[in-house]
Design an enzyme around this catalytic site. Structure first.
Site, PDB file in Angstrom:
ATOM      1  N   ARG A 139       0.847  -1.193   0.000  1.00 19.59           N
ATOM      2  CA  ARG A 139       0.000   0.000   0.000  1.00 19.59           C
ATOM      3  C   ARG A 139       0.877   1.236   0.000  1.00 19.59           C
ATOM      4  NH1 ARG A 139      -1.981   2.626   5.019  1.00 19.59           N
ATOM      5  NH2 ARG A 139      -3.609   4.138   4.505  1.00 19.59           N
ATOM      6  N   ARG A 196      -9.194  18.662   9.204  1.00 12.65           N
ATOM      7  CA  ARG A 196      -8.166  18.795  10.233  1.00 12.65           C
ATOM      8  C   ARG A 196      -8.198  20.189  10.863  1.00 12.65           C
ATOM      9  NH1 ARG A 196      -4.551  14.532   9.748  1.00 12.65           N
ATOM     10  NH2 ARG A 196      -4.625  13.414   7.763  1.00 12.65           N
ATOM     11  N   LYS A 203     -13.229   2.607   0.603  1.00  6.13           N
ATOM     12  CA  LYS A 203     -12.925   2.523   2.032  1.00  6.13           C
ATOM     13  C   LYS A 203     -14.190   2.889   2.821  1.00  6.13           C
ATOM     14  CE  LYS A 203      -8.976   4.220   3.392  1.00  6.13           C
ATOM     15  NZ  LYS A 203      -7.871   5.211   3.563  1.00  6.13           N
ATOM     16  N   THR A 257      -6.751  -1.461   9.884  1.00  6.67           N
ATOM     17  CA  THR A 257      -6.610  -0.531  11.017  1.00  6.67           C
ATOM     18  C   THR A 257      -6.347  -1.247  12.342  1.00  6.67           C
ATOM     19  OG1 THR A 257      -8.206   0.929   9.917  1.00  6.67           O
ATOM     20  CG2 THR A 257      -7.464   1.556  12.105  1.00  6.67           C
TER      21      THR A 257
END
Length: 484
Positions: free
Chosen positions: A34, A75, A221, A279
């Protein structure tokens, strides 16, 4: 190395980008690497991809490459002191007009200015993957006034989620559009799209990939609450899905993630959609050479539920033990599979009837392997589709995708229980007998099967045309030259 049905994806980063470490990770069992486009430059990703291909070629194996887009990660800005310590009960302001580098103990800037329009009093915001929790008290102009519920250290550029989802940020950012072009130029096999909300987001991404001249497959995802609500459409519009448990857990709550993971693993086979579980699978191995017992159980349960692949993130990208993490994951998967506790066909196998001849042949191949002592299933394939369809069914016989297409060989590295083989010659439209003899010889030469073993071979007539699989043969390996 003993065949492992469940595939391993490893993220490359500073800890694992050297040619030596990449080679060791591949030897330890990595099937797909990845490239995380949230970090690094286009030149760095290109160099890493080239090292992967060089190492794989030297080792004589196929390794797929997955490019993971950053997506619309919302963010906060940066703090003057680098971080602040927040206390429960404290008042804190997220300010879209505040300079991004001037955060302090009272307020911090936002890189996503529309957050002020997405939230309202009573909403709960989760920062830094849910470690910091704030409740919105009021919204005034560019300011979101919050009360800290769970405090702690908050540092620069941490992510912001709203519990329950519903933020309006689009799945594809301008950066993603540029990165998709870079990934396609590199020649990646899969492009993962972060934070898709529905099928339309995946269709838009596919159009961008095709416009860039690539046939890379699309991975959705699942990390938004909306994605869970629109799961069926996303599965229809995607080539694979990733259970991205970090942001998903923040949006829907950590306790809700395991049932959603199982639901995805049960639904995906109906849409011929491989599933990646990701994860924190071996999170402790970022700092320690051995996983915890809970992590071992987490990986094992994904295997038992029929996941196509399990993924390592920071464990291999920045951790101290990247090779050991791959070795541990390989060991756990292999030991779990060795117990032969396969997922239930009632919950894991596709429940719908085959939609075309190749899907029907795929199902029949698995049925034959369950009823007879079949050593292997061999798919003569141009696109890898038949191998994918076979992998949706639970079986013990390994599936070999025999293909002349290098792209196909790398693509099938993601499919559960499928292993690529290079076709040594091309065949005329009706050279089935010759192909059958060559398959039997190749299996014996490579030690896959012995003369007394039985195999199932699937193919299309006429041969050499993608999507034409319409035939199946059951052959004894040693009977080379016999009428097939």
């Amino acid at each position: 190395m003993k065949l492992r049905r469940t595939k391993i994806i490893a993220t490359l980063g500073p800890a694992s980008e050297s040619p030596e470490v990449i080679a060791r990770m591949i030897e330890a069992g990595v099937n797909v690497v990845r490239l995380n486009f949230s970090h690094g430059s286009a030149e760095e990703h290109k160099a890493r991809a080239e090292r992967v291909r060089a190492a794989a070629k030297k080792l004589g194996v196929e390794v797929g490459i997955l490019a993971d887009m950053q997506g619309p990660k919302i963010r906060i800005g940066r703090f003057v002191q680098g971080k602040v310590e927040l206390r429960a009960g404290q008042h804190f302001v997220l300010d879209a007009a505040w300079p991004l580098d001037a955060g302090n103990e009272e307020r911090v800037g936002l890189d996503y200015k529309d957050l002020v329009r997405d939230v309202q009093p009573g909403d709960r915001l989760l920062l830094n993957d849910g470690l910091i929790v704030m409740d919105v008290e009021r919204v005034e102009g560019t300011e979101i006034h919050c009360r800290v519920v769970v405090g702690g250290e908050l540092s620069n550029n941490k992510g912001v989620n709203r519990f329950g989802g519903g933020l309006s940020a689009k799945a594809l950012t301008d950066k993603d559009r540029r990165d998709i072009q870079t990934a396609c130029a590199i020649g990646v096999d899969y492009v993962a799209i972060s934070f898709p909300r529905d099928a339309a987001d995946m269709e838009e991404a596919r159009a961008l990939v095709r416009k860039a001249g690539s046939d890379a497959r699309l991975v959705a995802k699942i990390e938004r609450a909306e994605a869970v609500e629109n799961l069926e459409g996303i599965l229809q519009a995607s080539d694979a899905v990733m259970v991205a448990r970090g942001d998903l857990g923040v949006e829907i709550g950590d306790a809700a993630v395991p049932p959603v993971q199982k639901r995805i693993l049960r639904m995906a086979p109906q849409y011929n959609c491989p599933v990646i579980v990701a994860t924190q699978m071996l999170e402790s191995m970022i700092h320690n050479p051995m996983p915890t017992r809970a992590e071992v159980s987490d990986v094992a349960n994904a295997v038992l539920d029929g996941a196509d692949a399990v993924m390592l993130s920071a464990e291999t990208a920045t951790g101290r033990y990247p090779v050991e993490a791959v070795e541990a994951m390989h060991r756990i998967c292999l030991e779990t599979e060795k117990q032969n506790v396969l997922p239930s066909r009632e919950t894991r196998d596709p429940k719908r009837k085959p939609m075309a001849a190749d899907e029907c042949i795929a199902e029949l191949a698995v049925v034959a392997s369950r009823e007879m002592p079949i050593r292997a299933i061999v798919c003569l394939t141009e696109s890898g589709a038949t191998a994918l369809y076979i992998s949706r069914h639970i079986g013990t016989a390994p599936v070999y995708a025999l293909t002349p297409n290098e792209r196909t060989a790398r693509r099938v590295t993601l499919y559960r229980n499928v292993f690529p083989l290079t076709m040594k010659r091309e065949y005329g439209p009706y050279e089935v007998h010759r192909a059958a003899d060559d398959v039997r010889r190749q299996l014996m030469e490579e030690g896959i099967a012995g003369p007394d073993d039985w195999i199932v071979m699937t193919f299309g007539t006429p041969m050499g045309k993608a999507g034409s699989t319409n035939a199946l043969k059951i052959l004894r390996v040693g009977e080379v030259g016999a009428v097939a």
